[in-house]
Scaffold this motif. Structure first.
Motif, mmCIF file in Angstrom:
data_model
loop_
_atom_site.group_PDB
_atom_site.id
_atom_site.type_symbol
_atom_site.label_atom_id
_atom_site.label_comp_id
_atom_site.label_asym_id
_atom_site.label_seq_id
_atom_site.Cartn_x
_atom_site.Cartn_y
_atom_site.Cartn_z
ATOM 1 N N TYR A 114 0.863 -1.173 0.000
ATOM 2 C CA TYR A 114 0.000 0.000 0.000
ATOM 3 C C TYR A 114 0.904 1.229 0.000
ATOM 4 O O TYR A 114 2.139 1.105 0.070
ATOM 5 C CB TYR A 114 -0.920 0.013 1.227
ATOM 6 C CG TYR A 114 -0.172 -0.009 2.552
ATOM 7 C CD1 TYR A 114 0.156 1.183 3.217
ATOM 8 C CD2 TYR A 114 0.209 -1.216 3.153
ATOM 9 C CE1 TYR A 114 0.853 1.168 4.431
ATOM 10 C CE2 TYR A 114 0.899 -1.241 4.354
ATOM 11 C CZ TYR A 114 1.213 -0.049 4.983
ATOM 12 O OH TYR A 114 1.906 -0.066 6.177
ATOM 13 N N TYR A 116 1.460 5.196 1.882
ATOM 14 C CA TYR A 116 1.037 5.975 3.045
ATOM 15 C C TYR A 116 1.922 7.208 3.182
ATOM 16 O O TYR A 116 2.986 7.313 2.560
ATOM 17 C CB TYR A 116 1.098 5.129 4.314
ATOM 18 C CG TYR A 116 2.485 4.985 4.916
ATOM 19 C CD1 TYR A 116 2.859 5.731 6.042
ATOM 20 C CD2 TYR A 116 3.432 4.131 4.354
ATOM 21 C CE1 TYR A 116 4.130 5.607 6.597
ATOM 22 C CE2 TYR A 116 4.695 3.996 4.900
ATOM 23 C CZ TYR A 116 5.038 4.744 6.023
ATOM 24 O OH TYR A 116 6.302 4.631 6.565
ATOM 25 N N PHE A 145 -11.766 3.395 -3.787
ATOM 26 C CA PHE A 145 -10.477 3.121 -3.151
ATOM 27 C C PHE A 145 -10.698 2.762 -1.687
ATOM 28 O O PHE A 145 -11.790 2.929 -1.132
ATOM 29 C CB PHE A 145 -9.551 4.340 -3.254
ATOM 30 C CG PHE A 145 -10.088 5.595 -2.598
ATOM 31 C CD1 PHE A 145 -9.725 5.950 -1.302
ATOM 32 C CD2 PHE A 145 -10.963 6.425 -3.282
ATOM 33 C CE1 PHE A 145 -10.217 7.088 -0.698
ATOM 34 C CE2 PHE A 145 -11.471 7.580 -2.687
ATOM 35 C CZ PHE A 145 -11.098 7.920 -1.403
ATOM 36 N N TYR A 146 -9.637 2.261 -1.057
ATOM 37 C CA TYR A 146 -9.644 1.968 0.373
ATOM 38 C C TYR A 146 -8.656 2.900 1.070
ATOM 39 O O TYR A 146 -7.581 3.193 0.537
ATOM 40 C CB TYR A 146 -9.262 0.506 0.619
ATOM 41 C CG TYR A 146 -10.338 -0.461 0.195
ATOM 42 C CD1 TYR A 146 -11.281 -0.929 1.100
ATOM 43 C CD2 TYR A 146 -10.412 -0.901 -1.128
ATOM 44 C CE1 TYR A 146 -12.277 -1.812 0.710
ATOM 45 C CE2 TYR A 146 -11.405 -1.778 -1.535
ATOM 46 C CZ TYR A 146 -12.335 -2.225 -0.615
ATOM 47 O OH TYR A 146 -13.322 -3.094 -1.009
ATOM 48 N N TYR A 147 -9.032 3.367 2.248
ATOM 49 C CA TYR A 147 -8.175 4.284 2.994
ATOM 50 C C TYR A 147 -8.109 3.859 4.461
ATOM 51 O O TYR A 147 -9.024 3.221 4.982
ATOM 52 C CB TYR A 147 -8.677 5.724 2.867
ATOM 53 C CG TYR A 147 -10.023 6.004 3.496
ATOM 54 C CD1 TYR A 147 -10.118 6.548 4.783
ATOM 55 C CD2 TYR A 147 -11.206 5.741 2.809
ATOM 56 C CE1 TYR A 147 -11.352 6.812 5.366
ATOM 57 C CE2 TYR A 147 -12.441 6.004 3.386
ATOM 58 C CZ TYR A 147 -12.507 6.539 4.656
ATOM 59 O OH TYR A 147 -13.736 6.792 5.229
ATOM 60 N N LEU A 157 -7.170 13.690 4.293
ATOM 61 C CA LEU A 157 -7.000 13.016 3.012
ATOM 62 C C LEU A 157 -7.986 13.630 2.029
ATOM 63 O O LEU A 157 -9.192 13.621 2.253
ATOM 64 C CB LEU A 157 -7.258 11.518 3.155
ATOM 65 C CG LEU A 157 -7.180 10.694 1.857
ATOM 66 C CD1 LEU A 157 -5.788 10.762 1.246
ATOM 67 C CD2 LEU A 157 -7.586 9.237 2.110
ATOM 68 N N TRP A 181 -9.419 -0.554 7.553
ATOM 69 C CA TRP A 181 -9.496 -0.091 6.169
ATOM 70 C C TRP A 181 -10.951 0.213 5.833
ATOM 71 O O TRP A 181 -11.834 -0.596 6.108
ATOM 72 C CB TRP A 181 -8.959 -1.149 5.211
ATOM 73 C CG TRP A 181 -7.467 -1.265 5.211
ATOM 74 C CD1 TRP A 181 -6.705 -2.175 5.876
ATOM 75 C CD2 TRP A 181 -6.552 -0.429 4.491
ATOM 76 N NE1 TRP A 181 -5.375 -1.961 5.627
ATOM 77 C CE2 TRP A 181 -5.238 -0.898 4.773
ATOM 78 C CE3 TRP A 181 -6.699 0.664 3.637
ATOM 79 C CZ2 TRP A 181 -4.099 -0.302 4.230
ATOM 80 C CZ3 TRP A 181 -5.565 1.260 3.095
ATOM 81 C CH2 TRP A 181 -4.289 0.778 3.390
ATOM 82 N N PHE A 200 -4.534 12.173 -5.197
ATOM 83 C CA PHE A 200 -4.713 11.934 -3.767
ATOM 84 C C PHE A 200 -3.727 12.821 -3.011
ATOM 85 O O PHE A 200 -2.525 12.792 -3.287
ATOM 86 C CB PHE A 200 -4.449 10.470 -3.414
ATOM 87 C CG PHE A 200 -5.574 9.550 -3.766
ATOM 88 C CD1 PHE A 200 -6.542 9.225 -2.819
ATOM 89 C CD2 PHE A 200 -5.671 9.005 -5.033
ATOM 90 C CE1 PHE A 200 -7.585 8.376 -3.142
ATOM 91 C CE2 PHE A 200 -6.713 8.159 -5.360
ATOM 92 C CZ PHE A 200 -7.677 7.844 -4.419
ATOM 93 N N ILE A 214 -3.509 4.510 1.684
ATOM 94 C CA ILE A 214 -4.515 4.182 0.666
ATOM 95 C C ILE A 214 -4.087 2.898 -0.042
ATOM 96 O O ILE A 214 -2.905 2.571 -0.124
ATOM 97 C CB ILE A 214 -4.724 5.318 -0.358
ATOM 98 C CG1 ILE A 214 -3.398 5.720 -0.997
ATOM 99 C CG2 ILE A 214 -5.414 6.511 0.287
ATOM 100 C CD1 ILE A 214 -3.552 6.776 -2.088
ATOM 101 N N ILE A 217 -6.930 1.105 -5.612
ATOM 102 C CA ILE A 217 -7.626 2.215 -6.265
ATOM 103 C C ILE A 217 -8.205 1.744 -7.589
ATOM 104 O O ILE A 217 -7.490 1.187 -8.427
ATOM 105 C CB ILE A 217 -6.679 3.403 -6.509
ATOM 106 C CG1 ILE A 217 -6.004 3.839 -5.207
ATOM 107 C CG2 ILE A 217 -7.437 4.564 -7.141
ATOM 108 C CD1 ILE A 217 -4.901 4.863 -5.415
#
Length: 271
Positions: A114, A116, A145-147, A157, A181, A200, A214, A217
Motif C-alpha cells: 500500500y 502511506y 479506493f480503500y483508505y 485526506l 481499512w 490523492f 490508501i 484504487i
C-alpha cells in the motif's frame, strides 16, 4: 543411463507434444489473449479487461483507459509523485514504523503493499500528492479506493479531479477514522476539459501519529454496458460469469450456477 530415466523423458516429451498440439487457434474475427484464450475482436482495446492477463488492453493508443486498478503490488502502477508538494507518499507493506498509527498491513494481508504518508518528520499542514495516469474525458467516471486513517493526530485526506482548469475537490476526510481499512466511492459527472487526472493528497497532522494510507484504487468508466461491483468498480458485462475475479470480491461470479471445476475455451464454460 537407467531405463526409468529414459521412460520418464519420453513421457514428458509426449506430454509436451500433446499440450502443444492441443493449442486452440482463434478465428479471424477473434482476438487471442496472451494466455491463448479467445475473445471477440471488438473487445480488443475497448477499455475493459476481458483477457485475464489484460493483454487485450496493452499497446492501445491514446490516454490510459479509465478502467484501471492499482493495488501497488508492482510499485506505483503508473501513479506519479507530484512536484511542488512537501514530501512523497511511501510504498510499504506490514506496519508503518510509528506506533499507534497507520495500518498493520495492506488491505488484503501482511504481504499486501500500500502507500502511506509518514508524518514523523513532517511539519503540521505539509502535503504529499499522488497523481494518476492521464485519463480520457468521461461523463460517468467512478473512483473507488480503500483508505486507513488511524492515530490521534491524523490530518486530512483529499481527492481532487485535476484538469487544465485547475483542481476540484471531490472527496475529503479529516481526523481519526479508526484502526481499519474503509471503502470510499466517488461518482464524477464529468472529468473536466483537456488533460484529466485524479490526485490523492495527504496532509500531515501535528505529530507522528498521523499516518494515512490508501490501497486498491479503481478508476472506471461506468456505462449502461457495465456491471457495477459492490465496491464501486465497473466491469464489462462480458466479464460477468466468465470465471475470473474481475471485481476483486467475486461478486461478478455470484449467481452464475454451480461450477466445481471449470475450464474455458473460446468463452464457453465446460464443467
Amino acid at each position: 543411463m537407467s531405463n526409468c530415466f529414459i521412460l520418464g523423458c519420453t513421457l514428458i516429451f509426449l506430454l509436451v507434444s500433446f499440450v502443444q498440439s492441443e493449442h486452440i487457434y482463434c478465428n479471424y474475427y477473434e482476438y487471442e489473449c496472451a494466455d491463448g484464450r479467445c475473445i471477440p475482436y471488438t473487445w480488443h482495446c475497448d477499455g475493459f479487461r476481458d483477457c485475464a492477463d489484460c493483454s487485450d488492453e496493452a499497446n492501445c493508443n491514446g490516454a490510459v483507459n479509465a478502467n484501471i486498478k492499482t493495488d501497488f503490488q508492482s510499485g506505483l502502477g503508473g501513479w506519479t509523485q507530484e512536484r511542488g508538494d512537501d514530501f512523497d507518499w511511501t510504498l510499504a507493506y506490514g506496519s508503518t514504523p510509528s506506533s499507534n498509527t497507520g495500518p498493520t498491513n495492506g488491505r488484503s494481508g501482511y504481504s499486501d503493499y500500500y502507500v502511506y504518508i509518514e508524518t514523523t518528520y513532517t511539519a503540521y499542514g505539509q502535503s504529499a500528492r499522488l497523481r494518476s495516469p492521464l485519463l480520457p474525458q468521461s461523463n460517468n467516471l467512478t473512483v473507488a479506493f480503500y483508505y486507513h486513517m488511524y492515530g490521534n493526530t491524523i490530518g486530512t485526506l483529499n481527492v481532487y479531479r485535476k484538469s487544465n482548469v485547475g483542481d476540484e475537490l471531490v472527496w475529503s476526510r479529516y481526523g481519526n477514522q479508526g484502526n481499519t481499512w474503509r471503502n470510499a466511492v466517488v461518482q464524477l459527472s464529468h472529468t473536466g476539459y483537456g488533460d484529466n487526472y485524479i490526485v490523492f493528497e495527504g496532509i500531515s497532522g501535528s505529530s507522528y501519529t498521523g499516518d494515512i494510507a490508501i490501497d486498491d484504487i479503481y478508476i472506471v468508466d461506468c456505462t449502461t454496458q457495465s456491471f457495477n461491483c459492490p465496491n464501486g468498480m465497473c466491469i464489462s458485462n462480458n466479464s460477468q460469469c466468465d470465471g475470473f475475479n474481475d471485481c476483486g470480491d467475486w461478486s461478478d461470479e455470484q449467481g452464475c450456477g454451480k461450477c466445481l471445476y471449470c475450464t474455458y475455451t473460446r468463452n464457453v464454460l465446460i464443467e
